[in-house]
Motif scaffolding. Structure first.
Motif, PDB file in Angstrom:
ATOM      1  N   HIS A 154      16.447 -51.653  -6.494  1.00  0.00           N
ATOM      2  CA  HIS A 154      17.167 -50.399  -6.774  1.00  0.00           C
ATOM      3  C   HIS A 154      16.165 -49.268  -7.018  1.00  0.00           C
ATOM      4  CE1 HIS A 154      21.630 -50.847  -7.427  1.00  0.00           C
ATOM      5  NE2 HIS A 154      21.275 -52.089  -7.168  1.00  0.00           N
ATOM      6  N   PHE A 155      15.188 -49.527  -7.880  1.00  0.00           N
ATOM      7  CA  PHE A 155      14.187 -48.510  -8.195  1.00  0.00           C
ATOM      8  C   PHE A 155      13.448 -48.080  -6.929  1.00  0.00           C
ATOM      9  CE2 PHE A 155      13.546 -50.659 -12.610  1.00  0.00           C
ATOM     10  CZ  PHE A 155      14.714 -50.094 -13.085  1.00  0.00           C
ATOM     11  N   ALA A 156      13.031 -49.053  -6.134  1.00  0.00           N
ATOM     12  CA  ALA A 156      12.247 -48.766  -4.933  1.00  0.00           C
ATOM     13  C   ALA A 156      13.068 -47.999  -3.893  1.00  0.00           C
ATOM     14  CB  ALA A 156      11.715 -50.075  -4.337  1.00  0.00           C
ATOM     15  N   ILE A 157      14.287 -48.415  -3.672  1.00  0.00           N
ATOM     16  CA  ILE A 157      15.121 -47.768  -2.657  1.00  0.00           C
ATOM     17  C   ILE A 157      15.531 -46.372  -3.114  1.00  0.00           C
ATOM     18  CG2 ILE A 157      17.279 -47.934  -1.351  1.00  0.00           C
ATOM     19  CD1 ILE A 157      14.800 -49.864  -0.612  1.00  0.00           C
ATOM     20  N   ASP A 158      15.824 -46.203  -4.405  1.00  0.00           N
ATOM     21  CA  ASP A 158      16.106 -44.856  -4.909  1.00  0.00           C
ATOM     22  C   ASP A 158      14.934 -43.924  -4.600  1.00  0.00           C
ATOM     23  OD1 ASP A 158      18.582 -45.540  -5.908  1.00  0.00           O
ATOM     24  OD2 ASP A 158      17.966 -45.562  -8.013  1.00  0.00           O
ATOM     25  N   GLY A 159      13.716 -44.392  -4.831  1.00  0.00           N
ATOM     26  CA  GLY A 159      12.534 -43.576  -4.562  1.00  0.00           C
ATOM     27  C   GLY A 159      12.346 -43.303  -3.083  1.00  0.00           C
ATOM     28  N   LEU A 160      12.551 -44.306  -2.251  1.00  0.00           N
ATOM     29  CA  LEU A 160      12.419 -44.137  -0.802  1.00  0.00           C
ATOM     30  C   LEU A 160      13.423 -43.109  -0.284  1.00  0.00           C
ATOM     31  CD1 LEU A 160      11.162 -45.607   1.906  1.00  0.00           C
ATOM     32  CD2 LEU A 160      13.448 -46.546   1.995  1.00  0.00           C
ATOM     33  N   VAL A 161      14.674 -43.234  -0.710  1.00  0.00           N
ATOM     34  CA  VAL A 161      15.719 -42.312  -0.264  1.00  0.00           C
ATOM     35  C   VAL A 161      15.440 -40.908  -0.801  1.00  0.00           C
ATOM     36  CG1 VAL A 161      18.190 -41.766  -0.441  1.00  0.00           C
ATOM     37  CG2 VAL A 161      17.449 -44.097   0.105  1.00  0.00           C
ATOM     38  N   PHE A 162      15.052 -40.806  -2.056  1.00  0.00           N
ATOM     39  CA  PHE A 162      14.714 -39.506  -2.633  1.00  0.00           C
ATOM     40  C   PHE A 162      13.600 -38.848  -1.818  1.00  0.00           C
ATOM     41  CE2 PHE A 162      12.668 -36.687  -5.745  1.00  0.00           C
ATOM     42  CZ  PHE A 162      13.771 -35.984  -6.221  1.00  0.00           C
ATOM     43  N   ASP A 163      12.592 -39.624  -1.462  1.00  0.00           N
ATOM     44  CA  ASP A 163      11.475 -39.105  -0.694  1.00  0.00           C
ATOM     45  C   ASP A 163      11.918 -38.646   0.696  1.00  0.00           C
ATOM     46  OD1 ASP A 163       8.477 -38.784  -0.806  1.00  0.00           O
ATOM     47  OD2 ASP A 163       8.681 -39.937   1.048  1.00  0.00           O
ATOM     48  N   GLN A 164      12.864 -39.335   1.288  1.00  0.00           N
ATOM     49  CA  GLN A 164      13.344 -38.967   2.618  1.00  0.00           C
ATOM     50  C   GLN A 164      14.206 -37.704   2.601  1.00  0.00           C
ATOM     51  OE1 GLN A 164      12.869 -40.416   5.934  1.00  0.00           O
ATOM     52  NE2 GLN A 164      11.098 -40.861   4.660  1.00  0.00           N
ATOM     53  N   LEU A 165      14.916 -37.475   1.511  1.00  0.00           N
ATOM     54  CA  LEU A 165      15.883 -36.373   1.464  1.00  0.00           C
ATOM     55  C   LEU A 165      15.374 -35.110   0.779  1.00  0.00           C
ATOM     56  CD1 LEU A 165      19.133 -38.394   0.686  1.00  0.00           C
ATOM     57  CD2 LEU A 165      18.259 -37.624   2.911  1.00  0.00           C
ATOM     58  N   THR A 166      14.204 -35.188   0.181  1.00  0.00           N
ATOM     59  CA  THR A 166      13.647 -34.040  -0.521  1.00  0.00           C
ATOM     60  C   THR A 166      12.213 -33.831  -0.053  1.00  0.00           C
ATOM     61  OG1 THR A 166      12.804 -35.372  -2.357  1.00  0.00           O
ATOM     62  CG2 THR A 166      15.052 -34.531  -2.573  1.00  0.00           C
ATOM     63  N   PRO A 167      11.620 -32.689  -0.354  1.00  0.00           N
ATOM     64  CA  PRO A 167      10.215 -32.495   0.019  1.00  0.00           C
ATOM     65  C   PRO A 167       9.355 -33.561  -0.665  1.00  0.00           C
ATOM     66  CG  PRO A 167      11.203 -30.418  -0.655  1.00  0.00           C
ATOM     67  CD  PRO A 167      12.200 -31.497  -0.974  1.00  0.00           C
ATOM     68  N   GLY A 168       8.483 -34.142   0.088  1.00  0.00           N
ATOM     69  CA  GLY A 168       7.619 -35.188  -0.453  1.00  0.00           C
ATOM     70  C   GLY A 168       6.725 -35.712   0.644  1.00  0.00           C
ATOM     71  N   VAL A 169       6.296 -36.937   0.503  1.00  0.00           N
ATOM     72  CA  VAL A 169       5.414 -37.527   1.508  1.00  0.00           C
ATOM     73  C   VAL A 169       6.211 -38.175   2.630  1.00  0.00           C
ATOM     74  CG1 VAL A 169       3.552 -37.902  -0.133  1.00  0.00           C
ATOM     75  CG2 VAL A 169       5.204 -39.728   0.282  1.00  0.00           C
ATOM     76  N   GLY A 170       7.502 -38.031   2.599  1.00  0.00           N
ATOM     77  CA  GLY A 170       8.375 -38.673   3.576  1.00  0.00           C
ATOM     78  C   GLY A 170       8.214 -38.174   4.989  1.00  0.00           C
ATOM     79  N   ARG A 171       8.937 -38.848   5.860  1.00  0.00           N
ATOM     80  CA  ARG A 171       9.041 -38.512   7.274  1.00  0.00           C
ATOM     81  C   ARG A 171       7.759 -38.750   8.055  1.00  0.00           C
ATOM     82  NH1 ARG A 171      11.402 -35.503   3.987  1.00  0.00           N
ATOM     83  NH2 ARG A 171      13.599 -35.083   3.980  1.00  0.00           N
ATOM     84  N   ARG A 172       6.693 -39.205   7.403  1.00  0.00           N
ATOM     85  CA  ARG A 172       5.466 -39.558   8.121  1.00  0.00           C
ATOM     86  C   ARG A 172       5.336 -41.068   8.243  1.00  0.00           C
ATOM     87  NH1 ARG A 172       1.924 -36.474   4.301  1.00  0.00           N
ATOM     88  NH2 ARG A 172       3.000 -34.505   4.334  1.00  0.00           N
ATOM     89  N   TYR A 173       6.342 -41.783   7.826  1.00  0.00           N
ATOM     90  CA  TYR A 173       6.276 -43.234   7.885  1.00  0.00           C
ATOM     91  C   TYR A 173       7.567 -43.791   8.454  1.00  0.00           C
ATOM     92  CZ  TYR A 173       8.755 -42.764   3.420  1.00  0.00           C
ATOM     93  OH  TYR A 173       9.641 -42.411   2.444  1.00  0.00           O
ATOM     94  N   ASP A 174       7.489 -45.004   8.917  1.00  0.00           N
ATOM     95  CA  ASP A 174       8.633 -45.710   9.479  1.00  0.00           C
ATOM     96  C   ASP A 174       9.456 -46.263   8.304  1.00  0.00           C
ATOM     97  OD1 ASP A 174      10.253 -47.901  10.378  1.00  0.00           O
ATOM     98  OD2 ASP A 174       8.985 -48.113  12.143  1.00  0.00           O
ATOM     99  N   VAL A 175      10.657 -45.768   8.134  1.00  0.00           N
ATOM    100  CA  VAL A 175      11.502 -46.159   6.999  1.00  0.00           C
ATOM    101  C   VAL A 175      11.821 -47.653   7.041  1.00  0.00           C
ATOM    102  CG1 VAL A 175      13.744 -45.817   5.884  1.00  0.00           C
ATOM    103  CG2 VAL A 175      12.443 -43.853   6.674  1.00  0.00           C
ATOM    104  N   ASP A 176      12.118 -48.184   8.221  1.00  0.00           N
ATOM    105  CA  ASP A 176      12.399 -49.620   8.329  1.00  0.00           C
ATOM    106  C   ASP A 176      11.198 -50.454   7.909  1.00  0.00           C
ATOM    107  OD1 ASP A 176      15.022 -49.371   9.156  1.00  0.00           O
ATOM    108  OD2 ASP A 176      14.575 -49.628  11.284  1.00  0.00           O
ATOM    109  N   ALA A 177      10.020 -50.055   8.366  1.00  0.00           N
ATOM    110  CA  ALA A 177       8.807 -50.797   8.004  1.00  0.00           C
ATOM    111  C   ALA A 177       8.534 -50.688   6.503  1.00  0.00           C
ATOM    112  CB  ALA A 177       7.609 -50.278   8.803  1.00  0.00           C
ATOM    113  N   ALA A 178       8.729 -49.494   5.943  1.00  0.00           N
ATOM    114  CA  ALA A 178       8.524 -49.318   4.502  1.00  0.00           C
ATOM    115  C   ALA A 178       9.518 -50.164   3.711  1.00  0.00           C
ATOM    116  CB  ALA A 178       8.655 -47.844   4.121  1.00  0.00           C
ATOM    117  N   THR A 179      10.753 -50.209   4.179  1.00  0.00           N
ATOM    118  CA  THR A 179      11.776 -51.023   3.513  1.00  0.00           C
ATOM    119  C   THR A 179      11.374 -52.493   3.524  1.00  0.00           C
ATOM    120  OG1 THR A 179      13.497 -49.439   4.116  1.00  0.00           O
ATOM    121  CG2 THR A 179      14.224 -51.658   3.513  1.00  0.00           C
ATOM    122  N   ALA A 180      10.952 -52.988   4.678  1.00  0.00           N
ATOM    123  CA  ALA A 180      10.532 -54.389   4.781  1.00  0.00           C
ATOM    124  C   ALA A 180       9.350 -54.669   3.862  1.00  0.00           C
ATOM    125  CB  ALA A 180      10.176 -54.724   6.227  1.00  0.00           C
TER     126      ALA A 180
END
Length: 190
Positions: A154-180
């Protein structure tokens, strides 16, 4: 209290849209009425207080994020493993990112609940029920890990989703790979 569940859902969906677009400050009964295209006063008839409105929005988020049984059925036929946990968690992330207004609204609600004791009580109860259901599902499916692993996910996925939907280090990585990667780090085969 009015008992039309379709109207209540319509109002809650309008409230979620307002909350995701304008934040907690923009969420008023009047704004919900306008977003739903309903007469002024309708939302206040269904949700008497701001905390009741906000709490109902939290419940509605989880209703709208409910998984599709047609997607779960083939997963349930597989042998429990870390790879299966990865596929379940990928499906959760997919649902969250497909409807970005829902996790954004939930983040707004959680921040608002930190300042509003009444909402904190309502939202905490909703979040605890969701967590308990996730743990129960995990255990009943015979998946590796238990309540602590589900909590960490829960903690990890909340952070991943937050990073994808807000300004952050997101969108430079493969979300599926990060999830795995997250699942493999947090859940071990027994």
């Amino acid at each position: 209290m009015p008992r039309n569940p379709e109207r209540r859902a319509q109002l809650a969906d309008a409230g979620l849209a307002v909350l995701a677009e304008q934040g907690a400050r923009g969420l008023t009964h009047r704004a919900v009425d306008a977003a739903a295209g309903l007469p002024a006063g309708t939302a206040s008839n269904y949700f008497r207080s701001r905390d009741a409105l906000l709490g109902a929005l939290g419940e509605r988020i989880f209703e709208r994020l409910a998984p599709d049984e047609a997607v779960l059925a083939p997963l349930a036929e597989r042998t429990p493993s870390v790879d299966l946990v990865i596929d379940y968690v990928r499906y959760i992330v997919e649902r969250l990112l497909a409807k970005p207004e829902l996790p954004l609204a939930l983040f707004e609600l959680r921040l608002e609940a930190a300042r509003r004791p009444g909402l904190n009580e309502i939202l905490s109860r909703t979040l605890q029920q969701g967590f308990d259901a996730d743990v129960s599902f995990h255990v009943q499916a015979g998946l590796p890990g238990g309540a602590e692993e589900v909590r960490l996910l829960h903690f990890a996925i909340d952070g991943l989703v937050f990073d994808q939907l807000t300004p952050g280090v997101g969108r430079r990585y493969d979300v599926d790979a990060a999830t795995a990667h997250l699942v493999r780090r947090l859940v071990r085969e027994d």
